[in-house]
Design a protein around this motif. Sequence first.
Motif, PDB file in Angstrom:
ATOM      1  N   ALA A 132       0.894  -1.158  -0.039  1.00 31.46           N
ATOM      2  CA  ALA A 132       0.058  -0.160   0.101  1.00 31.46           C
ATOM      3  C   ALA A 132       0.860   1.326   0.085  1.00 31.46           C
ATOM      4  O   ALA A 132       0.399   2.169  -0.212  1.00 31.46           O
ATOM      5  N   GLY A 133       2.102   1.071   0.381  1.00 30.21           N
ATOM      6  CA  GLY A 133       3.040   2.301   0.402  1.00 30.21           C
ATOM      7  C   GLY A 133       4.476   1.823   0.552  1.00 30.21           C
ATOM      8  O   GLY A 133       4.633   0.732   0.930  1.00 30.21           O
ATOM      9  N   ILE A 148       5.403 -12.010   2.531  1.00 27.78           N
ATOM     10  CA  ILE A 148       6.113 -11.721   3.718  1.00 27.78           C
ATOM     11  C   ILE A 148       6.112 -12.792   4.634  1.00 27.78           C
ATOM     12  O   ILE A 148       5.249 -13.641   4.686  1.00 27.78           O
ATOM     13  N   GLU A 149       7.281 -12.750   5.310  1.00 29.07           N
ATOM     14  CA  GLU A 149       7.689 -13.823   6.547  1.00 29.07           C
ATOM     15  C   GLU A 149       7.555 -13.233   7.880  1.00 29.07           C
ATOM     16  O   GLU A 149       8.281 -12.023   8.106  1.00 29.07           O
ATOM     17  N   TYR A 150       7.035 -13.650   8.713  1.00 34.96           N
ATOM     18  CA  TYR A 150       6.613 -13.078  10.175  1.00 34.96           C
ATOM     19  C   TYR A 150       6.538 -14.177  11.201  1.00 34.96           C
ATOM     20  O   TYR A 150       6.406 -15.170  10.945  1.00 34.96           O
ATOM     21  N   VAL A 191       2.136  -2.628   4.157  1.00 39.13           N
ATOM     22  CA  VAL A 191       1.279  -3.849   3.663  1.00 39.13           C
ATOM     23  C   VAL A 191      -0.084  -4.030   4.335  1.00 39.13           C
ATOM     24  O   VAL A 191      -0.481  -3.285   5.278  1.00 39.13           O
ATOM     25  N   GLY A 192      -1.159  -4.614   3.427  1.00 37.53           N
ATOM     26  CA  GLY A 192      -2.509  -4.609   4.049  1.00 37.53           C
ATOM     27  C   GLY A 192      -2.901  -5.809   3.654  1.00 37.53           C
ATOM     28  O   GLY A 192      -2.319  -6.687   2.621  1.00 37.53           O
ATOM     29  N   ARG A 193      -3.894  -6.350   4.144  1.00 38.20           N
ATOM     30  CA  ARG A 193      -4.853  -7.245   4.054  1.00 38.20           C
ATOM     31  C   ARG A 193      -6.196  -7.140   3.181  1.00 38.20           C
ATOM     32  O   ARG A 193      -7.003  -6.184   3.709  1.00 38.20           O
ATOM     33  N   ARG A 194      -6.573  -7.749   2.239  1.00 37.55           N
ATOM     34  CA  ARG A 194      -7.888  -7.628   1.463  1.00 37.55           C
ATOM     35  C   ARG A 194      -9.137  -8.193   2.517  1.00 37.55           C
ATOM     36  O   ARG A 194      -8.831  -9.309   2.781  1.00 37.55           O
ATOM     37  N   ALA A 208      -1.893  -3.986   7.724  1.00 38.18           N
ATOM     38  CA  ALA A 208      -1.338  -5.093   8.352  1.00 38.18           C
ATOM     39  C   ALA A 208       0.020  -5.013   8.934  1.00 38.18           C
ATOM     40  O   ALA A 208       0.912  -5.836   9.194  1.00 38.18           O
ATOM     41  N   GLY A 209       0.691  -3.651   8.705  1.00 36.58           N
ATOM     42  CA  GLY A 209       2.070  -3.328   9.152  1.00 36.58           C
ATOM     43  C   GLY A 209       3.043  -2.971   8.227  1.00 36.58           C
ATOM     44  O   GLY A 209       2.784  -2.627   6.931  1.00 36.58           O
ATOM     45  N   LYS A 210       4.380  -2.371   8.933  1.00 33.57           N
ATOM     46  CA  LYS A 210       5.294  -1.928   7.923  1.00 33.57           C
ATOM     47  C   LYS A 210       6.375  -3.023   7.881  1.00 33.57           C
ATOM     48  O   LYS A 210       6.595  -3.665   9.018  1.00 33.57           O
TER      49      LYS A 210
END
Length: 141
Positions: free
Chosen positions: A44-45, A117-119, A58-61, A69-71
């Motif tokens: 998202a940016g 993304i891995e978290y 990032v974001g979730r649809r 959803a975080g940076k």
Amino acid sequence: MFAHACKVGLEGVVSKVRDSRYPSGPGRDWVKKTCTQRETLTIAGFALDGNDWDGIYVGRRKGDDLIYAGKVDHGFDKQSSAELRKRLTPLIRKTQPYTKRIAPEGIWVEPELLAEIEYRAKSGEGKVRHPFFFRSLREDL
């Protein structure tokens, strides 16, 4: 047990050598094994620190909504950050693409690119928790 802990979304498992004592403070007889989760999220940016790359937002649809959803600020090298910046620059927009406005300042983009993304875990609000890493763009979706 470890596989099940990861499957149900736990951060991991802490265990100790069976014959060892319970000392105060850390010791070699205790082991923490953390789970790793992967997810494809919408970019998202992005953020810059001066002119240096500082990560992606990032974001979730959820239906037509895009939920923050975080940076993600780890997992980038010079090549991947330069390539991402090149791909995201033509998508720049003036407003956040999230359904609900968030506080961080960023350079917002049309939410067209997806990233793997891995978290380690998610917060109660669904944000990815540290440490988390950019793995790649998802060109196959």
